[in-house]
Design an enzyme around this catalytic site. Structure first.
Site, PDB file in Angstrom:
ATOM      1  CB  CYS A 438      -1.408  70.284 -17.805  1.00 55.04           C
ATOM      2  SG  CYS A 438      -3.023  69.938 -18.430  1.00 55.04           S
ATOM      3  CD  GLU A 440      -0.318  71.690 -13.748  1.00 51.94           C
ATOM      4  OE1 GLU A 440      -0.505  72.118 -14.884  1.00 51.94           O
ATOM      5  OE2 GLU A 440      -0.755  70.613 -13.342  1.00 51.94           O
TER       6      GLU A 440
END
Lengths: 793, 258
Positions: A438, A440
């Site tokens: 995603c 991070e």
């Protein structure tokens, strides 16, 4: 529709069409093999060896898929769009299976035979053994109360840790080389002095077994390709199959030597890692352009590969990603992540290990493939640094503004700074600094960075205002910190908020630790360990702290809502006294019905985050700082540190559903804003103001933050619009912004798509850290995307 | 110093000069073009705009120079990244209190923010002389080359406008000449030729020529102000392209739209 004809070659057009038109289904093959292995070996061998035996047997016995047109092989299930199940983590009930099959969105075909086997074989063996069953039984009442009230979610409920990224080692070593490394470590064990000797031995033996499994997978594919070549009447295809066999003679047993072998090496590794366990849910190739570049350059120079051939191999790889739906989810896990997307993310154009720009011709090939195929998976991002050529950024923006959310833009310098702040070395940060599935950050191939769940920040304030009582579950779920009417100052209210925050964080972190220990004890992942530094050297599993770095993320959602709500309380209850606690609390209980004046005051006449307004933005900074104090730096059993980040997947929808109205005028049940995006309707000064506000968060001290910007097409059309978007990106990154993504679809189009889904089967929108088909989203999420502020002049 | 009224400070402007800009729209204009896309910019005083649902909004507020500078400086990083800055527009900035305008321009310049001037050209010549080399550029509108037509439609003849244009060109100002195109009024070949002749004859060499076809964006606002709205005709693509091609035979940079 012409959409299914995308692809640079007739072959990839056919493969893409198959990928896009096949209905996802579940496959119990993996679960059945796993059950047999456990029935034979459980309790007789150490757990890592048990997992290794299972994996090796899976590779030996599983169905191999080799489709008619394929140049790159390997499927997680028995065919494209076939998803294995993972009963050791989550043992689906028959109701779960019925629900999966029948539900309108994110559905999976389940056959009667599947249901029968689940009932007769899987459930009797796994129902009590599944980690989900064990953790729910062990977690305390306080955890369940907050979990059910939607204060946080739990990523490991139905999945395992993972969601991680490969570095370059699999392009330099084959699995036989890894076996040699493992055997060397086995030979070094000092059984007289080393108190961990037997554990070490078990871990290393498990790792060796999975490597053997990988070698078997290659051998079986080589044999299958030869067999098919013999039967094949078409001389062209016959030659292709023979070449495929030759590729699989090399990889994954040995290091790849050609571009095609390198692509195949990654893909078989991907299949191995994601079938070993449902590691939430993803595995990603990371800096694919840099990994493939040496093979590409050498072969282009030697004349053994053309640019077009390389592009076709990449297209085949892209379609392979798209063939893998994320394993089926149910319940709250489905709500927090309602998508088929398997969260694979490819980082293009990142920095090189020496700190220079990594943009190469392969980077541009990847952009071309992404643009041509327009697939949900893999998610593609570009990493932009000060050193990125303007041309690269421009080409990426040109694709991005087509409106389907890819590529997203990540800030290379911010990623490196975040990693350094977490204690990684400069060399590791540059070599492996990526933004994973995603948003991070992580250190590819060297770190276990585990997403542990979303944290509903504004609901913490809701609990303060309701004295610990939860309206959603109708239960007292948290301590009563007093009647807000009795708070004499804003500071007193804020102190109560931080106390409640601390309470919820304590319960969440205690739960995380319990769950982490469960995985340490029962769910090693030897294959992921083999390819993650320094698990072999330490003789320690990825899930036990074997990785060089270990990080535990808590993803905070809704900070704009809590900021704006606090701004309302500060400005109008304790500031100009236009509002009383009585009026606010009554209005919130009534969802502002019959409280028009109060609604107008809180919605229209209060400084809000997203407007580059220091009054609101200073509250935001307090909110972020309090989260850091409550969460960051906490140790975990395997030796990780907890880090705050800001990404929502689809959880902002679920979190909004479990909340009553908020003090900022957000109505009950309405989704929270995603990531660090402003509350819908709150930002009224355009994208530069949003970006300035977002940059006031000290993002370098987080593990990443997601900012979503939505534009109507006319705003960013033409050369001027292109320059404008590039400027927004460059400026945001100059201010240390971590990530920005763009949705470029006008409201009218989305409304029409909602009314006539059949005409918009190809409409892809950016959700949060990933893109999805508009038609795959449930109504609430569709409405949310429509409602997101359209930035325009 | 009389502080002028401003009706909008628009961040993220991309059509008022190079790069990302903040555009300050001053209230008050010496012309009264009926197609004006910002009809609230014509009067020098605050006005009330009433929307169809009955909601009323007062347009026009005063900013001390320091406050306006602070507001404009908020997006400096975006200007720096894109070669943008602040554009003073209107209405007509050049007829506002000139002490105020000068102080604003110099304060922005002192922060390293470049300032562009969007003007209709109808203002005292000495003001253009004063700012010719202080402003980074002028977006200079030209509606009709024929002075009588200009008077008829815009409320004033164009003699001073043409004089100031020549003045800026001679002073070496960075000019973006903006030609507003109205089908049937100023797009015939005779008008094109006389416009071009005048520009060549007076050695006007703009950095860019922007062709701005008439649009109806002002209608909604005119209704809210209770003003009559007069329809004109948007020129066809063919007309605009013909104009563009003709201009390109003389000027290197000709664009459609700002």
């Amino acid at each position: 529709m012409s959409e299914t004809k995308r692809g640079f070659t007739a072959r990839t057009q056919r493969l893409r069409e198959q990928s896009e038109t096949t209905r996802p289904s579940i496959s119990l093959e993996r679960a059945l093999i796993e059950t047999e292995v456990y029935q034979q070996w459980e309790g007789k061998v150490p757990t890592p060896v048990l997992r290794g035996l299972f994996f090796k047997d899976l590779m030996r016995r599983r169905t191999l898929y080799l489709g008619d047109d394929e140049l790159i092989v390997g499927e997680k299930g028995v065919a494209p769009q076939s998803a294995p199940t993972f009963p050791e983590l989550c043992c689906h009930t028959l109701e779960d299976l019925d629900n999966m099959d029948a539900r309108e969105r994110v559905s999976f075909a389940v056959t009667d035979a599947d249901r029968h086997l689940q009932a007769e074989v899987i459930i009797p063996f796994w129902a009590e053994r599944a980690t989900m069953t064990k953790m729910y039984a062990q977690l305390p009442e306080a955890w369940h109360l907050l979990f059910n009230a939607g204060l946080f979610t739990e990523f490991m409920a139905q999945r395992g840790p993972g969601h991680t990224v490969a570095d370059g080692k699999i392009y330099r070593k084959g699995y036989l080389d890894f076996i040699a490394d493992i055997e060397a470590e086995l030979a070094k064990i000092d059984y007289g002095q080393d108190m961990r000797a037997s554990d070490r031995k078990a871990e290393l033996e498990g790792m060796k077994l999975v490597c053997e499994g990988m070698v078997i997978l290659g051998e079986r594919y080589a044999a299958l390709a030869r067999e098919k070549a013999l039967e094949c009447g078409d001389p062209v295809r016959q030659a292709e199959l023979e070449e495929l066999a030759a590729v699989c003679d090399v990889v994954p047993a040995h290091a790849p030597r050609t571009f095609r072998q390198a692509v195949q090496m990654y893909w078989l590794t991907h299949i191995g890692v994601t079938s070993e366990m449902n590691n939430w849910d993803a595995y990603s190739p990371g800096k694919l352009d840099q990994h493939l570049e040496p093979f590409y350059n050498a072969e282009i120079a030697a004349g053994t590969l053309s640019r077009e051939q390389a592009r076709e191999y990449l297209e085949c790889l892209w379609i392979k990603f798209n063939n893998q739906p994320a394993p089926p989810k149910v319940g709250i896990t489905l709500k927090e992540s309602a998508t088929y997307t398997d969260f694979c993310n490819i980082n293009t154009g990142s920095l090189r290990p020496d700190g220079t720009s990594g943009v190469s011709d392969v980077s541009y090939l990847i952009l071309e493939v992404m643009d041509e195929l327009k697939l949900l998976q893999p998610s593609s991002n570009v990493q932009i640094s000060r050193k990125s050529p303007e041309h690269f950024l421009r080409e990426a923006v040109k694709i991005s503004r087509k409106g389907w959310g890819q590529p997203a833009f990540y800030n290379s310098e911010a990623v490196v700074a975040e990693l350094l702040n977490m204690g990684k070395t400069m060399d590791d940060a540059r070599e492996s600094g990526i933004a994973s599935g995603c948003v991070e950050t992580g250190t590819a191939g060297k770190e276990a960075y585990v997403l542990t769940g979303y944290f509903n920040v504004p609901k913490v304030l809701e609990l303060v205002l309701n004295r610990g009582f939860d309206h959603y579950t109708r239960k007292q779920v948290a301590p009563d910190l007093g009647d807000p009417r009795s708070f004499g100052s804003y500071e007193q209210l804020y102190a109560a908020y931080t106390e409640m925050l601390r309470y919820v964080a304590d319960v969440k972190v205690a739960g995380n630790n319990l769950i982490e220990k469960l995985f340490m004890d029962t769910m090693p992942v030897p294959l992921l360990s083999v390819i993650t530094d320094d698990c072999i050297k330490k003789g320690l599993d990825y899930n036990c702290g074997g990785a060089r770095y270990n990080t535990s993320y808590i993803q905070c959602v809704g900070i704009a809502t809590v900021t704006d709500s606090l701004a309302v309380i500060k400005a109008h209850i304790y500031g100009d006294a236009q509002l009383s606690w009585d009026e606010l609390l009554t209005a919130l209980d009534a969802d502002f019905e019959g409280h028009d004046a109060t609604f107008d005051l809180v919605f229209n006449q209060t400084p809000k985050y997203g407007n580059d307004d220091d009054y609101a933005d200073s509250i935001l900074r307090d909110v972020v700082e309090s989260l850091q104090q409550a969460i960051a730096g906490r140790p975990t059993p395997k030796g990780a540190k907890t880090i705050v980040e800001f990404l929502p997947t689809t959880c902002h929808v679920y979190f909004g559903q479990v909340m009553q109205a908020s003090a900022n005028g957000r109505h009950a049940g309405i989704p929270l804003p995603d990531g660090i995006s402003p509350e819908k309707g709150a930002d009224r000064h355009g994208p530069t103001a949003v970006i300035k506000s977002a940059a006031k968060i000290d993002q370098l001290k987080t593990g990443g933050a997601l900012l979503n910007q939505k534009f109507t097409p006319s705003v960013i059309a033409g050369e001027k619009g292109l320059t404008a978007v590039m400027t927004l990106i460059r400026s945001y990154f100059a201010m240390d912004g971590h990530h920005i993504q763009f949705n470029v679809v006008d409201r009218a189009t989305l409304l029409d798509a909602q009314a006539h889904p059949e005409q918009y089967s190809d409409l892809i929108v950016r959700v949060a850290g990933y893109s999805d088909y508009f038609n795959n989203l449930d109504k609430a999420l569709q409405d949310e995307i429509i409602a997101r502020t359209e930035q325009q002049i | 110093m009389s502080v002028p009224y401003v009706f909008n400070v628009q961040r993220f402007s991309i059509n008022d000069g190079p790069g990302l800009r903040t555009t300050v729209f001053f209230k008050g204009c010496p012309l009264s073009c009926p197609w004006c896309h910002n009809p609230e910019s014509i009067s020098f005083e605050p006005e009330v705009m009433v929307s169809a649902d009955g909601g009323a909004e007062v347009v026009g507020r005063q900013y001390p120079v320091a406050e306006l500078v602070e507001l404009c400086a908020k997006d400096q990083i975006f200007y720096d990244q894109s070669g943008g800055g602040v554009t003073l527009s209107g209405g007509e900035v050049m007829v506002q209190d000139f002490g105020y305008v000068t102080e604003l321009v110099e304060s922005l310049r002192a922060k390293g923010i470049t300032v562009g001037i969007d003007t209709c050209g109808l203002a005292p010549s000495e003001r253009f002389t004063a700012l010719a080399n202080r402003a980074a550029f002028f977006l200079y509108d030209l509606k009709f080359i024929d002075s009588e037509k200009h008077r008829q439609y815009c409320g004033a003849p164009n003699d001073l406008i043409l004089k100031n244009l020549k003045l800026l060109a001679d002073a070496g100002a960075n000019l973006y000449l903006r030609l507003i195109l109205l089908e049937g009024l100023n797009t015939d070949s005779q008008t094109i030729e006389s416009t071009l002749n005048w520009l060549v004859e007076h050695e006007i060499r703009p950095t860019e020529v922007n062709l701005l076809p008439y649009h109806r964006f002002g209608q909604d606002k005119a209704v809210k102000l209770g003003r009559p709205w007069r329809e004109f005709v948007t020129p066809s693509d063919e007309t605009v392209n013909r104009y563009k091609e003709r201009l390109e035979s003389v000027f290197t940079q000709v664009t459609i739209g700002g």
